[in-house]
Write an enzyme that holds these catalytic residues in place. Structure first.
Site, short mmCIF file in Angstrom:
data_model
loop_
_atom_site.label_atom_id
_atom_site.label_comp_id
_atom_site.label_asym_id
_atom_site.label_seq_id
_atom_site.Cartn_x
_atom_site.Cartn_y
_atom_site.Cartn_z
N TRP A 100 0.83 -1.21 0.00
CA TRP A 100 0.00 0.00 0.00
C TRP A 100 0.86 1.25 0.00
CZ3 TRP A 100 -4.25 -1.35 -1.93
CH2 TRP A 100 -4.82 -2.58 -1.60
N ASP A 167 -1.47 6.83 6.32
CA ASP A 167 -2.53 5.92 5.89
C ASP A 167 -2.78 4.97 7.05
OD1 ASP A 167 -4.09 3.89 4.89
OD2 ASP A 167 -2.75 3.36 3.23
N LYS A 191 -12.10 -1.71 7.94
CA LYS A 191 -11.51 -2.66 8.89
C LYS A 191 -12.14 -2.43 10.27
CE LYS A 191 -8.31 -2.95 5.58
NZ LYS A 191 -8.43 -3.94 4.52
N1 PLP Z 1 -4.05 1.16 2.61
C1 PLP Z 1 -4.08 0.10 3.43
C2 PLP Z 1 -3.18 0.06 4.63
C3 PLP Z 1 -4.95 -0.96 3.16
O1 PLP Z 1 -4.99 -2.03 3.97
C4 PLP Z 1 -5.79 -0.90 2.03
C5 PLP Z 1 -6.73 -1.98 1.71
O2 PLP Z 1 -6.77 -3.01 2.33
C6 PLP Z 1 -5.71 0.24 1.21
C7 PLP Z 1 -4.84 1.26 1.54
C8 PLP Z 1 -6.57 0.39 -0.02
O3 PLP Z 1 -7.81 0.77 0.39
P1 PLP Z 1 -9.05 0.93 -0.60
O4 PLP Z 1 -9.37 -0.44 -1.09
O5 PLP Z 1 -10.09 1.51 0.30
O6 PLP Z 1 -8.67 1.84 -1.70
#
Ligand code: PLP
Length: 355
Positions: A100, A167, A191
């Protein structure tokens, strides 16, 4: 009874699902579904206001930081953060701790210059880099507080001479944070907060409107702030269910109480992983996540039979992400200590069977 160790989307307490289900048919005795009431109605305005109030209270969000409920997931924030905070010709600093984080870096590079201060890609992201320096001329410093896929977590807010952006998709509301230390926090809800479809953004107002860049309104935080997260139709159901879940968290005693539970749950599971000769944790012990516990079997042939045994015991969602393999037990707020104990029992039973 099932225990859901899945990493998402939307692991919430049973009672929250039940109340949400009732509201789909008849919301607050209006005779209307929560899905059909107008988002401009006073009933929904009350939902939006309470959701914001609960976030402000549970995370102790200080004045001067706005709270937004947006669409597009955390992935949209990968782009919106640099669009709003990185001036043309400037650079942003990023810490690369996993999939991510890398995606956030990739998106930021489309907007401006990025300096990656450190990366743990050399060891398949099994640890959190330390001892790096954040350049003082960066517009901001971005890091991922919990690496959902690799099972590592940053518990101490990194030292930075520039505003910190985080994030927190997979550990928001799981432990106390000092929001004042952050310029911007974002989190896909799915989550610990609510269903997929809503993204929480907490932003320090004074950082906005400084890049000189003209943005489409939908990608600009300021119109969303001015409209109280109603610049366009908000994801009403996801916000409503988030509100129910935040009420549940408050009734439990809030973030401090859930943090203590999360510490006990994680310790119980890691202790068994370390004790049981059939299993091995994949993350560096000092960086082990309290939310996503990644582990493998010492003998690859044990993997499928253990998953089968777990399934028979009602333990679902344990298969690891393809980039780590093995297992991932996501132990978010809603996963009870009873669920963790059931997993530990299954691991001990498996050990007995394979003596
Ligand atoms: N950042 C983290 C730490 C994540 O765990 C996730 C998805 O699991 C994301 C970003 C991406 O999120 P989204 O699917 O809401 O774009």
């Amino acid at each position: 009874m099932k225990h859901n160790f899945g990493a998402g989307p939307c692991i919430l307490p049973q009672e929250v699902f039940e109340e949400a289900a009732r509201a789909v048919v008849n919301f607050n005795d209006t005779g209307l579904s929560i899905l059909e009431i107008s988002h401009r109605s006073k009933e929904f305005e009350a939902v939006m206001a309470e959701t914001e109030r609960l976030v402000r209270e549970l995370l102790a969000v200080p004045h001067g930081h706005s709270i937004l409920f947006l669409q597009g997931g955390a992935s949209t924030q990968f782009a919106m953060v640099p669009m709003n905070l990185l001036p043309p010709g400037g650079k942003a600093a990023y810490l690369d701790t996993g999939t991510w984080a890398s995606k956030a870096i990739k998106e930021a590079k489309k907007i401006g210059d990025v300096s990656v201060v450190a990366s743990s890609s050399d060891a398949n992201y099994t640890y959190i880099p330390k001892g790096y320096e954040v350049p003082g001329d960066a517009a901001y410093f971005h890091y991922t507080s919990n690496n959902t896929i690799f099972g590592t977590e940053v518990f101490e807010t990194p030292q930075s001479p520039v505003p910190v952006v985080s994030d927190m998709s997979s550990d928001i509301l799981s432990r106390r944070i000092n929001v004042a230390d952050f310029g911007l926090i974002y989190a896909g809800a799915q989550k610990n907060m609510g269903p997929a479809g809503v993204t929480l953004v907490i932003v320090k107002d004074e950082l906005l409107g400084k890049t000189g860049r003209t943005l489409p309104a939908i990608f600009d935080y300021q119109p969303h702030i001015a409209a109280g997260s109603m610049y366009n139709t908000p994801p009403v159901f996801s916000i409503y269910v988030s509100m129910l879940n935040l009420r549940w968290l408050k009734a439990k005693g809030g973030v401090d109480v859930i943090e203590q539970e999360n510490i006990i749950k994680a310790r119980t599971l890691y202790d068994e992983i370390d004790r049981n000769p059939l299993f091995r944790g994949t993350a560096a012990p000092e960086d082990r996540s309290r939310m996503n516990v990644t582990f493998v079997t010492e003998n690859k042939e044990h993997e499928a039979p253990f998953l089968e045994l777990a399934k028979e015991r009602g333990l679902v969602g344990l298969k690891g992400h393809r980039s780590v393999g093995g297992f991932r037990a996501s132990i978010y707020n809603a996963l009870s200590i009873t669920g963790v104990n059931a997993l530990v029992d299954a691991m001990q039973e498996f050990e007995e069977q394979n003596k």
